[in-house]
Enzyme design. Structure first.
Site, mmCIF file in Angstrom:
data_model
loop_
_atom_site.group_PDB
_atom_site.id
_atom_site.type_symbol
_atom_site.label_atom_id
_atom_site.label_comp_id
_atom_site.label_asym_id
_atom_site.label_seq_id
_atom_site.Cartn_x
_atom_site.Cartn_y
_atom_site.Cartn_z
ATOM 1 N N LYS A 267 0.841 -1.200 0.000
ATOM 2 C CA LYS A 267 0.000 0.000 0.000
ATOM 3 C C LYS A 267 0.878 1.253 0.000
ATOM 4 O O LYS A 267 1.755 1.413 0.855
ATOM 5 C CB LYS A 267 -0.911 -0.007 1.229
ATOM 6 N N ASP A 272 -2.848 9.971 3.975
ATOM 7 C CA ASP A 272 -4.250 9.567 4.108
ATOM 8 C C ASP A 272 -4.978 10.527 5.049
ATOM 9 O O ASP A 272 -4.908 10.383 6.267
ATOM 10 C CB ASP A 272 -4.324 8.128 4.648
ATOM 11 N N LYS A 279 -10.541 12.360 8.500
ATOM 12 C CA LYS A 279 -10.101 11.908 9.821
ATOM 13 C C LYS A 279 -10.062 13.089 10.789
ATOM 14 O O LYS A 279 -9.901 14.224 10.369
ATOM 15 C CB LYS A 279 -8.674 11.343 9.727
ATOM 16 N N ASP A 290 1.340 6.092 5.697
ATOM 17 C CA ASP A 290 0.390 5.153 5.093
ATOM 18 C C ASP A 290 0.931 4.518 3.802
ATOM 19 O O ASP A 290 0.210 3.814 3.106
ATOM 20 C CB ASP A 290 -0.951 5.864 4.844
ATOM 21 N N ASP A 349 -12.451 6.842 3.752
ATOM 22 C CA ASP A 349 -11.241 6.554 4.530
ATOM 23 C C ASP A 349 -10.845 5.079 4.432
ATOM 24 O O ASP A 349 -9.761 4.695 4.877
ATOM 25 C CB ASP A 349 -11.467 6.962 5.992
ATOM 26 N N ARG A 353 -7.885 -0.600 0.752
ATOM 27 C CA ARG A 353 -8.378 -1.824 0.123
ATOM 28 C C ARG A 353 -8.770 -1.588 -1.336
ATOM 29 O O ARG A 353 -8.713 -2.498 -2.156
ATOM 30 C CB ARG A 353 -9.550 -2.385 0.941
HETATM 31 N N1 BES Z 1 -4.553 4.083 6.914
HETATM 32 C C1 BES Z 1 -5.711 3.810 7.673
HETATM 33 C C2 BES Z 1 -5.498 2.758 8.758
HETATM 34 C C3 BES Z 1 -4.558 3.109 9.886
HETATM 35 C C4 BES Z 1 -5.063 3.600 11.064
HETATM 36 C C5 BES Z 1 -3.217 2.884 9.794
HETATM 37 C C6 BES Z 1 -4.216 3.888 12.120
HETATM 38 C C7 BES Z 1 -2.348 3.161 10.837
HETATM 39 C C8 BES Z 1 -2.859 3.669 12.008
HETATM 40 C C9 BES Z 1 -6.811 3.298 6.747
HETATM 41 O O1 BES Z 1 -6.814 3.830 5.486
HETATM 42 C C10 BES Z 1 -8.110 3.667 7.391
HETATM 43 O O2 BES Z 1 -8.354 4.830 7.503
HETATM 44 N N2 BES Z 1 -8.900 2.682 7.782
HETATM 45 C C11 BES Z 1 -10.144 2.921 8.401
HETATM 46 C C12 BES Z 1 -11.162 1.973 7.817
HETATM 47 C C13 BES Z 1 -12.569 2.251 8.245
HETATM 48 C C14 BES Z 1 -13.037 3.557 7.653
HETATM 49 C C15 BES Z 1 -13.422 1.111 7.795
HETATM 50 C C16 BES Z 1 -9.965 2.688 9.893
HETATM 51 O O3 BES Z 1 -9.243 1.781 10.270
HETATM 52 O O4 BES Z 1 -10.526 3.455 10.670
HETATM 53 ZN ZN ZN Z 2 -5.043 4.497 4.743
HETATM 54 MN MN MN Z 3 -7.873 5.644 5.383
#
Ligand code: BES
Ligand code: ZN
Ligand code: MN
Length: 505
Positions: A267, A272, A279, A290, A349, A353
């Site tokens: 990735k 992000d 966020k 990220d 967010d 995936r």
């Molecule tokens: N890059 C983030 C995940 C992440 C969170 C990495 C904290 C490192 C530390 C990912 O893109 C994300 O935002 N995921 C969301 C998914 C949700 C919206 C289903 C998450 O984990 O909150």
């Molecule tokens: Zn992310």
């Molecule tokens: Mn994200």
């Protein structure tokens, strides 16, 4: 830092400081520590007898040799209890000792790996010692301009080996460690660099530099090329950003022409923000990390090439920013992925995936022997496993087992979570084939279940590195900040795999 292996004895070696180890339960110094002690009229024995130094793990004492040796100082460092000793502890010991030596503004050290009898081979001992030293001494300083931030570095690290039969193994272990540690540095540097200086274009350029050095095949697809391929999931994420998305492809062909490659997918979200589903601002800065999966893939391929591992390895890094903008993709949108599967966006967010979906489909073009993806994919993985463990989910038990053993060998710990098919329900969409989030519960599993749909029938493992990619606290040989997690794990995996495929072709 120059790493050198020399033949001879530490007792008559001339250096600013000599570093030797001592086990907690030993009454007397052993191995090289004993030889130094004899030459110094029991200086170390006295320290131990007076209990000023007990050999506790990571502890250390410095003594002056007062003309008894050519070197002015000895640092004796604690190896902890002998029965609890292992290579992971040794990495920490060398890291901590070298950090202290650097704090003393000493720039050269010589050490011996003879701590008395050992259950570990000298080759793996040398590798662990050098890895610990190098990984622990890492600092990211390109943005520090003030003099007060200027600190010295250790320039010379010499291993002195007195047992002639072991010399080649020590050299081999040290060289391997140096290559792997530099690859980890490469990944850490990429991750540490702030996103204003680490756009998808710059990440692609850095991958190009690595390719050039390692004589690798290298290609970058721009947005037009991705459009041609129908990569609309990746392009959907990229729409909110003014920076052009890139699909970075690195190929190292160390195997025979017809060997199916191992494809590594990382990735590469260079920042992000969450996009329209933005966020909270607190900690959003951490999202420059990220692209840690992509950085690990670049580092792994760099090391694989330098180590000349006899395998074919392809690295694929979908790189983009995830920003809210006038053209940004929005909740409710439906994107048609390269595979044809349509995805309803519930939350912008959950972008990782989406870009991985198209990258995994693209990976199928290589008819891979195995696909491993690495991604800072879900906050849920941090909730489930904490800051230090990598979550592992996948379709192939043999592949998972091999990654587990690489995890044991390197200390880059992975823990398996189930690809629980009942939860497929959670990513069903009313308007499209699937949706991009399955809710908070089981978030790491539903994310992996989405990826699985794009991995084809190839043996596939997904590694969620959201926890360990960026450390908020120092670990014994990983300073806080970007850890470079994944590089050592995957290099070990590839080395093991090349050896077992040699054994039974
Ligand atoms: N890059 C983030 C995940 C992440 C969170 C990495 C904290 C490192 C530390 C990912 O893109 C994300 O935002 N995921 C969301 C998914 C949700 C919206 C289903 C998450 O984990 O909150
Ligand atoms: Zn992310
Ligand atoms: Mn994200």
């Amino acid at each position: 830092m120059n790493i050198t292996v020399k033949t001879g004895s530490l007792t008559n070696f001339d250096c600013e400081i000599l570093l030797v180890g001592h086990f907690e339960d030993n009454q007397m110094p052993e191995g090289t520590a004993r030889l130094l002690d004899e030459k110094c009229n029991g200086l170390i024995t006295e320290l131990i007898e007076q209990r000023d130094f007990e050999g506790k793990l990571y502890s250390s004492s410095v003594v002056y040799t007062r003309g008894l040796l050519r070197s002015r100082r000895i640092m004796i460092t604690g190896l902890g209890k002998k029965k609890e000793f292992n290579l992971e502890k040794l990495r920490g010991v060398f890291s901590k000792a070298c950090q202290k030596i650097r704090d003393l503004s000493i720039t050269q050290l010589a050490t011996s790996l003879d701590f008395g009898e050992s259950e570990f081979s000298i080759r793996e001992t040398a590798q662990a010692a050098v890895e610990g030293a190098m990984l622990g001494l890492y600092r990211f300083t390109p943005y520090k301009t003030l003099e007060e931030d200027e600190k010295g570095e250790i320039s010379e690290f010499t291993i002195v080996e007195s047992r002639p039969g072991l010399l080649e193994d020590v050299k081999d272990g040290a060289k391997t460690a140096e290559i792997i540690s530099r690859a980890v540095y490469c990944a850490r540097d990429l991750v540490s660099t702030p996103s204003n200086d680490m756009t998808p274009t710059i990440l692609a350029d850095r991958a190009g530099d690595v390719a050039k050095e390692g004589n690798l095949k290298f290609e970058v697809l721009n947005e037009a090329a991705m459009k041609e391929l129908g990569m609309n999931a990746l392009l959907g994420v990229a729409r909110g950003s003014a920076e052009e998305a890139k699909l970075i492809i690195l190929e190292y062909n160390g195997g025979s022409k017809n060997d199916k490659p191992v494809v590594l997918v990382g990735k590469g979200v260079t920042f992000d923000s969450g996009g329209i589903s933005i966020k909270p601002s607190e900690k959003m800065d951490e999202m420059k990390s990220d692209m840690s999966g992509g950085a690990a893939v670049i580092g792994t391929i760099k090391a694989a090439a330098e180590l000349k591992i006899p395998l074919n390895v392809v690295g694929i890094i979908p790189a983009t920013e995830n920003l809210p903008g006038g053209k940004a993709y929005k909740p409710g949108d439906v994107l048609k992925s390269m595979s044809g599967i349509t995805i309803e966006i519930k939350n912008t967010d959950a972008e990782g995936r989406l870009i991985l979906a198209d990258a995994l489909t693209f990976a199928g073009k290589y008819k891979p022997a195995a696909i491993i993806d690495l991604a800072t994919l879900t906050g849920a993985c941090v909730i489930a496993l904490g800051d230090y463990l990598t979550g592992m989910l996948g379709t192939d038990s043999d592949l998972k087992e091999k990654i587990h053993s690489a995890s044991d060998a390197t200390g880059e710990t992975v823990w398996e979570l189930p690809l629980w098919h009942e939860y497929d329900e959670l990513i069903k969409s009313d308007v499209a084939d699937i949706k991009n989030t399955g809710g908070r519960a089981g978030g790491t599993i539903t994310a992996a279940l989405l990826l699985k749909r794009f991995a084809g029938d190839y043996p596939w493992v997904h590694l969620d590195i959201a926890g360990p990619a960026l450390l908020l606290k120092d670990k014994p040989y990983i300073p806080k900040g970007a850890s470079g997690v994944g590089v050592r794990l995957l290099v070990q995996f590839l080395m093991d795999r090349s050896q077992s495929s040699n054994a039974n072709p």
